[in-house]
Scaffold this motif. Structure first.
Motif, PDB file in Angstrom:
ATOM      1  N   ILE A 267      24.561  78.639 -27.829  1.00 49.66           N
ATOM      2  CA  ILE A 267      24.866  78.196 -26.468  1.00 49.66           C
ATOM      3  C   ILE A 267      23.761  77.318 -25.873  1.00 49.66           C
ATOM      4  N   GLU A 268      22.648  77.184 -26.580  1.00 46.63           N
ATOM      5  CA  GLU A 268      21.559  76.361 -26.045  1.00 46.63           C
ATOM      6  C   GLU A 268      21.955  74.895 -25.965  1.00 46.63           C
ATOM      7  N   LYS A 269      22.868  74.470 -26.812  1.00 45.63           N
ATOM      8  CA  LYS A 269      23.296  73.065 -26.782  1.00 45.63           C
ATOM      9  C   LYS A 269      24.097  72.748 -25.519  1.00 45.63           C
ATOM     10  N   ILE A 294      32.955  86.462 -19.153  1.00 47.80           N
ATOM     11  CA  ILE A 294      34.372  86.812 -19.020  1.00 47.80           C
ATOM     12  C   ILE A 294      35.246  85.554 -18.959  1.00 47.80           C
ATOM     13  N   GLY A 295      34.696  84.463 -19.453  1.00 44.01           N
ATOM     14  CA  GLY A 295      35.486  83.232 -19.486  1.00 44.01           C
ATOM     15  C   GLY A 295      34.751  81.979 -19.069  1.00 44.01           C
ATOM     16  N   ILE A 300      32.440  76.059 -19.774  1.00 47.72           N
ATOM     17  CA  ILE A 300      31.230  75.253 -19.996  1.00 47.72           C
ATOM     18  C   ILE A 300      31.391  74.393 -21.242  1.00 47.72           C
ATOM     19  N   ARG A 301      31.949  74.971 -22.284  1.00 54.74           N
ATOM     20  CA  ARG A 301      32.180  74.209 -23.523  1.00 54.74           C
ATOM     21  C   ARG A 301      33.122  73.026 -23.282  1.00 54.74           C
ATOM     22  N   LYS A 306      30.060  72.050 -15.286  1.00 53.98           N
ATOM     23  CA  LYS A 306      28.942  71.198 -15.707  1.00 53.98           C
ATOM     24  C   LYS A 306      27.630  71.939 -15.494  1.00 53.98           C
ATOM     25  N   VAL A 307      26.842  72.072 -16.544  1.00 53.37           N
ATOM     26  CA  VAL A 307      25.533  72.723 -16.439  1.00 53.37           C
ATOM     27  C   VAL A 307      24.485  71.658 -16.134  1.00 53.37           C
ATOM     28  N   VAL A 308      23.721  71.873 -15.056  1.00 50.19           N
ATOM     29  CA  VAL A 308      22.708  70.897 -14.638  1.00 50.19           C
ATOM     30  C   VAL A 308      21.364  71.600 -14.494  1.00 50.19           C
TER      31      VAL A 308
END
Length: 421
Positions: A267-269, A294-295, A300-301, A306-308
């Motif tokens: 998940i680090e990517k 839980i989902g 995120i994938r 969006k991860v910022v």
């Protein structure tokens, strides 16, 4: 319980109330469990609650989709299991109904709308003085001072929201709320929402926003452990507890992370860097709870969440990130956690640290000196709160029953002290 009213020139001064038993501050799960344990052993108590209901955090400051993160058998309070028809992970309404049934079953009647302003140990009388003020009206009224031999602090780890100071936030112009005021993503449909925080609340709020067709960006400033809620059909927490019976924490952590990598992959990517300490060790040493997915990870994938990185500053309708990227946003949800409020009202420096937690680590943080107790500060969830409550109620009951047996004919020293008020 005896009341001593005083008046001066026609004005009613704060009432002084003698409590023949402990005063418990906080009617959340911890306070209810202590009160129930005392009731079962015939010990009277006064349970004070600043809100107008039990478990006010659950009833008034949680989002609609919330469920217990752990299986129900790890979240039940002493001597009162969840109904058999409840699912493995009860939802918010079911848990509140359970707590209401708990209070009713043990005939617990908190004194609502009483906010504790201060609590101090009187060395001369060897008693606690707990001063409260009514919170039911718009103005201060009904000040009361409770006098008791035992004080149980049950306000918990999450009494107050944490509001971070971020440059420019006051100039943002859009809606800014804390996660405790977030109910659902229904009102955010089609909006760009910045969720500040990546714990369980931040992940679930982001997922809920996605499910209501909003466009969330989640700020991940530090490392975080994300575990599957279930591993091969078994609760991750339950699996960890089973392994801890036979294996050391560091080895259980390694096994959990290996199984997590098999199930969730790398998940680090996606911008979710794991801490150097394992999830259990991190929880035990720093109180940081791993995220049980839980989902949100699936969203995120797919880039729906969006991860910022961290925030540099806000400006009107915009946020600038530490990597220089600028995002146009409509709303901000601060999933920045909670803190203990004990230092604000408890005048005691030996037992509690500045962060509002007992200085002694688990399992020794439930009892202090002079009849002071703490319930629900173990960083081990409802199971830890239940363990505290059992120890506290048994400890107080032993002393209370011994005092009762003596049946002294003379007036106790503390009664003579009270009469001089």
């Amino acid at each position: 319980m005896f009341s001593f009213p005083f008046s001066d020139q026609g004005f009613l001064a704060p009432r002084c109330v003698w409590v023949n038993g402990p005063v418990i501050v906080g009617a959340g799960p911890s306070g209810l469990a202590v009160a129930a344990g005392l009731k079962e052993q015939g010990v009277p108590c006064v349970l004070l609650e600043r809100a107008d209901c039990i478990a006010s955090l659950w009833q008034k400051h949680t989002y609609d989709r919330l469920k217990l993160h752990l299986p129900k058998q790890f979240c039940q309070l002493p001597n009162f299991p969840f109904p058999q028809h409840y699912p493995e992970y009860p939802n918010k309404k079911q848990f509140i109904d359970y707590l209401e049934s708990y209070a009713s079953h043990f005939n617990i009647n908190p004194q609502f709308n009483e906010c504790v302003e201060s609590a101090k140990y009187d060395e001369a009388c060897r008693l606690w003085r707990v001063k409260t003020v009514s919170t039911s009206g718009s103005t201060r009224s009904s000040e009361v001072e409770y006098i008791c031999q035992w004080l149980v602090v049950a306000t918990g780890e999450n009494a107050e929201r944490v509001m971070p100071e971020i440059e420019g936030l006051q100039n943002f112009g859009g809606e800014v709320i804390h996660a405790c005021d977030y109910k659902s993503g229904e009102n955010f449909q089609g909006k760009n929402v910045l969720v500040v925080g990546c714990g369980n609340s931040g992940m679930e709020v982001s997922l809920d926003l996605c499910n209501h067709d909003a466009k969330p960006s989640m700020v991940v400033r530090s490392s975080v452990h994300v575990l599957p809620r279930k591993i091969f059909g078994k609760s991750s927490f339950e699996l960890a507890m089973c392994m801890l019976k036979w294996l050391p924490v560091w080895l259980v952590d390694k096994i959990l992370l290996f199984l997590t990598w098999i199930i969730l992959g790398n998940i680090e990517k996606y911008g979710l860097k794991r801490p150097s300490l394992g999830p259990l060790e991190l929880k035990n040493t720093q109180g940081k709870t791993p995220v049980l997915d839980i989902g949100a990870l699936e969203k995120i994938r797919s880039r729906e969440i969006k991860v910022v990185p961290g925030i540099r500053r806000f400006s009107c309708g915009m946020v600038e990130l530490v990597n220089g990227e600028k995002l146009e946003i409509d709303s901000v949800v601060l999933a920045t956690g909670y803190r203990s409020n004990v230092p604000c009202w408890l005048r005691e420096a030996e037992f509690f640290a500045k962060n509002g937690f007992p200085k002694a680590p688990f399992p020794n943080g439930w009892k202090g000196n002079g009849g002071l107790y703490a319930a629900g500060f173990t960083r081990k969830g409802l199971s830890g709160a239940s363990a505290d409550a059992t120890r506290i109620s048994q400890d107080i009951a032993e002393v209370w029953k011994e005092d009762l047996k003596q049946k002294k004919q003379k007036v106790p020293t503390h009664r003579r002290c009270i009469s001089t008020f």
